[in-house]
Design an enzyme around this catalytic site. Structure first.
Site, PDB file in Angstrom:
ATOM      1  N   GLY A   5      37.038  17.802  32.733  1.00  0.00           N
ATOM      2  CA  GLY A   5      37.211  19.202  33.371  1.00  0.00           C
ATOM      3  C   GLY A   5      37.849  18.996  34.173  1.00  0.00           C
ATOM      4  N   LYS A  63      33.924  28.150  44.125  1.00  0.00           N
ATOM      5  CA  LYS A  63      33.775  29.140  43.836  1.00  0.00           C
ATOM      6  C   LYS A  63      31.910  29.047  43.873  1.00  0.00           C
ATOM      7  CE  LYS A  63      36.700  30.691  42.875  1.00  0.00           C
ATOM      8  NZ  LYS A  63      38.479  29.905  42.559  1.00  0.00           N
ATOM      9  N   GLY A  72      47.847  32.132  50.867  1.00  0.00           N
ATOM     10  CA  GLY A  72      47.839  32.688  48.816  1.00  0.00           C
ATOM     11  C   GLY A  72      45.966  32.598  49.281  1.00  0.00           C
ATOM     12  N   ILE A  95      44.353  30.021  47.580  1.00  0.00           N
ATOM     13  CA  ILE A  95      43.206  29.422  48.307  1.00  0.00           C
ATOM     14  C   ILE A  95      43.144  29.179  49.720  1.00  0.00           C
ATOM     15  CG2 ILE A  95      43.154  26.648  48.480  1.00  0.00           C
ATOM     16  CD1 ILE A  95      44.711  26.243  46.311  1.00  0.00           C
ATOM     17  N   VAL A 144      56.308  27.848  59.682  1.00  0.00           N
ATOM     18  CA  VAL A 144      55.582  26.635  60.289  1.00  0.00           C
ATOM     19  C   VAL A 144      56.644  25.648  60.306  1.00  0.00           C
ATOM     20  CG1 VAL A 144      53.889  24.597  60.199  1.00  0.00           C
ATOM     21  CG2 VAL A 144      53.376  27.295  59.513  1.00  0.00           C
ATOM     22  N   GLY A 193      50.421  25.659  48.121  1.00  0.00           N
ATOM     23  CA  GLY A 193      51.249  26.106  46.799  1.00  0.00           C
ATOM     24  C   GLY A 193      50.609  23.892  46.228  1.00  0.00           C
ATOM     25  N   HIS A 237      26.777  54.596  34.135  1.00  0.00           N
ATOM     26  CA  HIS A 237      26.340  55.050  35.623  1.00  0.00           C
ATOM     27  C   HIS A 237      25.615  54.389  36.004  1.00  0.00           C
ATOM     28  CE1 HIS A 237      26.860  57.334  39.384  1.00  0.00           C
ATOM     29  NE2 HIS A 237      24.977  57.501  38.822  1.00  0.00           N
TER      30      HIS A 237
HETATM   31  P1  FAD Z   1      44.174  20.749  35.813  1.00  0.00           P
HETATM   32  O1  FAD Z   1      43.221  20.781  35.639  1.00  0.00           O
HETATM   33  O2  FAD Z   1      44.763  20.099  36.742  1.00  0.00           O
HETATM   34  O3  FAD Z   1      44.063  18.774  34.604  1.00  0.00           O
HETATM   35  C1  FAD Z   1      44.614  18.039  34.621  1.00  0.00           C
HETATM   36  C2  FAD Z   1      44.081  16.490  34.621  1.00  0.00           C
HETATM   37  O4  FAD Z   1      44.834  15.693  33.891  1.00  0.00           O
HETATM   38  C3  FAD Z   1      43.858  15.950  35.518  1.00  0.00           C
HETATM   39  O5  FAD Z   1      41.896  15.800  35.373  1.00  0.00           O
HETATM   40  C4  FAD Z   1      44.297  14.462  35.547  1.00  0.00           C
HETATM   41  O6  FAD Z   1      42.827  13.173  36.296  1.00  0.00           O
HETATM   42  C5  FAD Z   1      44.706  14.707  34.331  1.00  0.00           C
HETATM   43  N1  FAD Z   1      45.863  13.389  34.657  1.00  0.00           N
HETATM   44  C6  FAD Z   1      46.816  13.279  35.027  1.00  0.00           C
HETATM   45  N2  FAD Z   1      47.599  12.555  34.487  1.00  0.00           N
HETATM   46  C7  FAD Z   1      47.037  11.718  33.675  1.00  0.00           C
HETATM   47  C8  FAD Z   1      47.763  10.766  32.614  1.00  0.00           C
HETATM   48  N3  FAD Z   1      48.789   9.993  32.784  1.00  0.00           N
HETATM   49  N4  FAD Z   1      46.352  10.157  32.538  1.00  0.00           N
HETATM   50  C9  FAD Z   1      45.223  10.897  32.076  1.00  0.00           C
HETATM   51  N5  FAD Z   1      44.936  11.718  32.826  1.00  0.00           N
HETATM   52  C10 FAD Z   1      46.186  12.233  33.410  1.00  0.00           C
HETATM   53  N6  FAD Z   1      41.924  29.000  38.258  1.00  0.00           N
HETATM   54  C11 FAD Z   1      42.028  29.839  37.994  1.00  0.00           C
HETATM   55  O7  FAD Z   1      41.981  30.640  36.931  1.00  0.00           O
HETATM   56  N7  FAD Z   1      40.502  30.168  38.837  1.00  0.00           N
HETATM   57  C12 FAD Z   1      40.171  29.768  40.001  1.00  0.00           C
HETATM   58  O8  FAD Z   1      39.385  30.573  40.101  1.00  0.00           O
HETATM   59  C13 FAD Z   1      41.101  29.127  40.411  1.00  0.00           C
HETATM   60  N8  FAD Z   1      40.363  28.169  42.123  1.00  0.00           N
HETATM   61  C14 FAD Z   1      41.241  27.042  41.494  1.00  0.00           C
HETATM   62  C15 FAD Z   1      40.422  26.583  43.376  1.00  0.00           C
HETATM   63  C16 FAD Z   1      41.075  25.157  43.380  1.00  0.00           C
HETATM   64  C17 FAD Z   1      40.274  24.823  44.942  1.00  0.00           C
HETATM   65  C18 FAD Z   1      41.838  24.754  43.045  1.00  0.00           C
HETATM   66  C19 FAD Z   1      42.544  23.562  43.627  1.00  0.00           C
HETATM   67  C20 FAD Z   1      42.591  25.735  42.150  1.00  0.00           C
HETATM   68  C21 FAD Z   1      42.457  26.404  41.302  1.00  0.00           C
HETATM   69  N9  FAD Z   1      42.801  26.812  40.301  1.00  0.00           N
HETATM   70  C22 FAD Z   1      42.152  28.487  39.570  1.00  0.00           C
HETATM   71  C23 FAD Z   1      43.637  27.100  39.655  1.00  0.00           C
HETATM   72  C24 FAD Z   1      43.549  25.646  38.743  1.00  0.00           C
HETATM   73  O9  FAD Z   1      42.307  24.684  38.844  1.00  0.00           O
HETATM   74  C25 FAD Z   1      44.288  24.843  37.900  1.00  0.00           C
HETATM   75  O10 FAD Z   1      45.048  26.135  37.027  1.00  0.00           O
HETATM   76  C26 FAD Z   1      43.786  24.199  36.349  1.00  0.00           C
HETATM   77  O11 FAD Z   1      43.398  23.583  36.788  1.00  0.00           O
HETATM   78  C27 FAD Z   1      45.160  23.902  35.555  1.00  0.00           C
HETATM   79  O12 FAD Z   1      44.377  22.838  34.123  1.00  0.00           O
HETATM   80  P2  FAD Z   1      45.090  22.101  33.643  1.00  0.00           P
HETATM   81  O13 FAD Z   1      44.258  21.242  33.030  1.00  0.00           O
HETATM   82  O14 FAD Z   1      46.854  22.387  33.171  1.00  0.00           O
HETATM   83  O15 FAD Z   1      45.452  21.003  34.596  1.00  0.00           O
HETATM   84  P1  NAD Z   2      49.908  29.835  46.172  1.00  0.00           P
HETATM   85  O1  NAD Z   2      50.871  29.610  46.330  1.00  0.00           O
HETATM   86  O2  NAD Z   2      48.742  30.706  46.069  1.00  0.00           O
HETATM   87  O3  NAD Z   2      50.041  29.919  48.080  1.00  0.00           O
HETATM   88  C1  NAD Z   2      50.536  29.337  48.870  1.00  0.00           C
HETATM   89  C2  NAD Z   2      50.876  30.633  50.077  1.00  0.00           C
HETATM   90  O4  NAD Z   2      51.662  29.744  51.156  1.00  0.00           O
HETATM   91  C3  NAD Z   2      51.859  31.511  49.646  1.00  0.00           C
HETATM   92  O5  NAD Z   2      51.362  33.019  50.318  1.00  0.00           O
HETATM   93  C4  NAD Z   2      53.694  30.829  49.875  1.00  0.00           C
HETATM   94  O6  NAD Z   2      53.861  32.040  50.627  1.00  0.00           O
HETATM   95  C5  NAD Z   2      52.701  30.657  51.571  1.00  0.00           C
HETATM   96  N1  NAD Z   2      53.528  29.816  52.031  1.00  0.00           N
HETATM   97  C6  NAD Z   2      54.145  28.614  51.578  1.00  0.00           C
HETATM   98  N2  NAD Z   2      55.326  27.854  51.976  1.00  0.00           N
HETATM   99  C7  NAD Z   2      54.836  28.206  53.534  1.00  0.00           C
HETATM  100  C8  NAD Z   2      55.273  27.619  54.468  1.00  0.00           C
HETATM  101  N3  NAD Z   2      56.034  26.922  55.051  1.00  0.00           N
HETATM  102  N4  NAD Z   2      54.548  28.440  55.935  1.00  0.00           N
HETATM  103  C9  NAD Z   2      53.654  29.019  55.845  1.00  0.00           C
HETATM  104  N5  NAD Z   2      52.938  29.286  54.230  1.00  0.00           N
HETATM  105  C10 NAD Z   2      53.837  29.344  53.606  1.00  0.00           C
HETATM  106  O7  NAD Z   2      49.441  28.442  46.451  1.00  0.00           O
HETATM  107  P2  NAD Z   2      47.446  27.990  47.100  1.00  0.00           P
HETATM  108  O8  NAD Z   2      47.224  28.941  47.988  1.00  0.00           O
HETATM  109  O9  NAD Z   2      47.798  26.565  47.773  1.00  0.00           O
HETATM  110  O10 NAD Z   2      47.081  27.758  45.187  1.00  0.00           O
HETATM  111  C11 NAD Z   2      47.495  26.923  44.488  1.00  0.00           C
HETATM  112  C12 NAD Z   2      47.446  26.917  43.535  1.00  0.00           C
HETATM  113  O11 NAD Z   2      46.355  27.632  42.740  1.00  0.00           O
HETATM  114  C13 NAD Z   2      48.266  28.018  42.753  1.00  0.00           C
HETATM  115  O12 NAD Z   2      49.352  29.238  42.093  1.00  0.00           O
HETATM  116  C14 NAD Z   2      46.699  29.489  42.362  1.00  0.00           C
HETATM  117  O13 NAD Z   2      47.540  30.125  41.460  1.00  0.00           O
HETATM  118  C15 NAD Z   2      46.126  28.183  41.917  1.00  0.00           C
HETATM  119  N6  NAD Z   2      45.069  28.930  42.602  1.00  0.00           N
HETATM  120  C16 NAD Z   2      44.251  29.647  41.811  1.00  0.00           C
HETATM  121  C17 NAD Z   2      43.176  30.297  41.987  1.00  0.00           C
HETATM  122  C18 NAD Z   2      42.748  32.067  41.486  1.00  0.00           C
HETATM  123  O14 NAD Z   2      42.713  32.032  40.286  1.00  0.00           O
HETATM  124  N7  NAD Z   2      41.603  32.273  41.873  1.00  0.00           N
HETATM  125  C19 NAD Z   2      42.041  30.006  43.025  1.00  0.00           C
HETATM  126  C20 NAD Z   2      42.622  28.393  44.176  1.00  0.00           C
HETATM  127  C21 NAD Z   2      43.862  28.281  43.563  1.00  0.00           C
END
Ligand code: FAD
Ligand code: NAD
Length: 468
Positions: free
Chosen positions: A39, A51, A184, A186, A239, A273, A446
């Site tokens: 996953g 979530k 951002g 997160i 920062v 990020g 509605h």
């Molecule tokens: P990943 O989900 O990162 O999966 C990569 C997998 O590859 C991992 O399991 C890792 O262990 C495995 N892997 C890596 N290298 C190797 C290797 N060499 N061999 C074997 N396995 C390996 N996105 C949304 O759209 N909606 C959201 O609400 C949302 N919420 C988020 C909340 C948080 C706190 C975070 C951190 C992210 C969130 N995201 C959200 C972003 C989302 O999780 C990612 O965009 C998504 O998981 C990317 O999918 P992926 O398959 O590219 O990689």
């Molecule tokens: P983000 O790119 O959303 O936000 C990072 C924020 O940090 C930006 O606003 C940026 O301007 C700020 N920033 C960067 N450098 C800084 C500094 N030196 N000092 C202060 N602020 C600084 O990244 P994130 O919130 O870490 O999330 C990472 C990724 O995970 C994102 O690409 C996002 O798409 C994905 N994600 C998606 C969801 C969702 O879809 N609901 C939820 C969580 C995470």
């Protein structure tokens, strides 16, 4: 040696969806995952657990702040049991990751647990936890290794007090004061979780607005609402140091006048990020190029510099979103089967799951201005809806941007209750190249929040919203 049509490395939403689609299309498929649960980030430490905590903390906030107005009285004190809340989150995660195991099994996909690394373009070595290795042969490979949290060069993440989202999803106590670096997605989602649970929350953001890549009107409204929720914002702050002294964390930043600001908290969430993850992949051995920012280079077919190797999701360019990774997984699988699929990246929606929820698709006003495209705007406030008054979710609006000449919808930006779900209507409309008038002439049930979409479309068509 086992032989496969496709080896997928990484089991996140990109990888596991790619594997399912490959298997559906008749390819013999293997998936390799380094962790013991499938996953990826999304299911284990991303979308799903965040979530789950947003939902739990929302219930708590409703109980202490809003129940009374609904005539619901709770005798005695309402308390947070954080251990139980985190355990429920984990149960949701476990159930969801087990579901992926089931899907792999159902689709007859071979699952290998271990680190996948290329020996050459057609051989992938799997290094297992017990120290053993196995090599498989794959005609094609899909790299879906995702991303990891990034940090700033001077910050040492100690995973106790100076943390990333991964630790923030399993804290043992509610922080007294959580300092969030990065306003951002997160930072705002997890900042809101702990704010609701009783923490003081201060967001330090480098740019002059939060969620800086979304339409500026959304940043403005979300800032306003979160300020009402007593979240503090230090915008345009750079920062420069984060230091832990005992149980205290001291964040120093320069404001836009260059004055030093010091913020003391007991936890600091670093959410600036994420970086693409390719450690241990040995991509070079397969001839796969990685660019200067750590992303795997791909062409428009998501093919890497090696002809039989593709890459998808967070490890390549574009938005780091689960549903973007999924679409790319399907695209690669269908191409391998000889089909000609297509992704319109302009129509990948973005959602922030704060409350109110923020959602967007298409072009922002800033982008349209920069591109010199003449547009018109229709905006409708959530507070004018009967549904909003019934649930007391009055904040926010829906804004539709349409081409000035043709009336085609170019962008939809919304903030309010259930916008994460409402945005699907905008995506559908734009996929079929609807005009604002098309949306305005569709019947919307509605009373629903969706009526705000119709009203915004009416406002964009001819400034003829009915209920303002
Ligand atoms: P990943 O989900 O990162 O999966 C990569 C997998 O590859 C991992 O399991 C890792 O262990 C495995 N892997 C890596 N290298 C190797 C290797 N060499 N061999 C074997 N396995 C390996 N996105 C949304 O759209 N909606 C959201 O609400 C949302 N919420 C988020 C909340 C948080 C706190 C975070 C951190 C992210 C969130 N995201 C959200 C972003 C989302 O999780 C990612 O965009 C998504 O998981 C990317 O999918 P992926 O398959 O590219 O990689
Ligand atoms: P983000 O790119 O959303 O936000 C990072 C924020 O940090 C930006 O606003 C940026 O301007 C700020 N920033 C960067 N450098 C800084 C500094 N030196 N000092 C202060 N602020 C600084 O990244 P994130 O919130 O870490 O999330 C990472 C990724 O995970 C994102 O690409 C996002 O798409 C994905 N994600 C998606 C969801 C969702 O879809 N609901 C939820 C969580 C995470």
């Amino acid at each position: 040696m086992s032989q496969y049509d496709v080896a997928v490395i990484g089991s996140g939403p990109g990888g596991y969806v790619a594997a399912i689609r490959c298997a559906q299309l008749g390819m013999k498929t293997a998936i390799i995952e380094k962790y013991s649960t499938l996953g990826g980030t999304c299911l284990n430490v991303g979308c799903i657990p965040s979530k789950a905590l947003l939902d739990s903390s929302h219930h708590y906030e409703d109980a202490i702040k809003h129940f009374d107005a609904h005539g619901i009285e709770i005798p005695g004190e309402v308390k947070v049991n954080l251990e139980k809340m985190i355990a429920r989150k984990q149960a949701v995660v476990d159930q969801t990751t087990k579901g992926i195991e089931f899907l792999m099994d159902k689709n007859k996909i071979d699952v290998f647990q271990g680190i996948g690394s290329f020996e050459d373009a057609t051989h992938v070595k799997i290094s297992k936890n017990d120290g053993s290795t196995e090599v498989i042969e794959a005609k094609n490979s899909i790299i879906a290794t995702g991303s990891k949290p990034s940090t700033l060069p001077f910050i040492k993440i100690d995973k106790e007090r100076i943390i990333t989202s991964t630790e923030a999803l399993k804290l043992k106590e509610v922080p007294k004061h959580l300092v969030v670096i990065g306003g951002g997605v997160i930072g705002l989602e997890l900042g809101q979780v702990y704010k609701r649970l009783g923490a003081e929350v201060t967001v330090v953001e480098y740019m002059d607005r939060i969620i800086p890549t979304m339409d500026a009107s959304l940043s403005k409204e979300l800032t306003k609402v979160m300020k009402k929720q007593k979240v503090k914002f230090n915008l345009s702050h750079k920062v420069k140091s984060v230091e832990r002294v005992g149980d205290e964390v001291i964040v120093k930043a320069d404001d836009k006048k260059g004055q030093e600001v010091e913020i003391k908290g007991d936890y600091c969430l670093v959410s600036v990020g994420r970086r693409p993850y390719t450690d241990g992949l040995n991509a070079e051995a397969a001839g796969v190029k990685i660019d200067g920012r750590g992303k795997i280079e791909v062409d428009e077919h998501l093919r890497t510099s090696a002809a039989n190797i593709y890459a998808i999701g967070d490890v390549i360019r574009g938005a780091m979103l689960a549903h973007k990774a999924e679409e790319e997984g399907v695209l690669v699988a269908e191409q391998l089967a000889g089909q000609q699929p297509h992704i319109d990246y302009n129509l990948i929606p973005g959602v922030v799951y704060t409350w109110p929820e923020v959602a967007s698709v298409g072009k922002t006003e800033e982008e349209l201005k920069e591109a010199g495209i003449a547009y018109k705007t229709g905006q409708f406030p959530m507070r004018a809806l009967g549904r909003s008054r019934a649930s007391m979710d009055l904040d926010g609006f829906v804004k539709i941007l349409a081409d000035k000449e043709t009336d085609e919808v170019l962008g939809v930006h919304m903030i309010g209750a259930r916008c994460a779900d409402l945005i699907a209507e905008a995506v559908t409309a734009m996929e079929f190249r609807a005009s604002a008038e098309d949306i305005s002439r569709m019947s919307h049930a509605h009373p629903t929040f969706a009526e705000a979409v119709k009203e915004a479309a009416l406002a964009a068509t001819d400034d003829r919203a009915l209920h303002v």
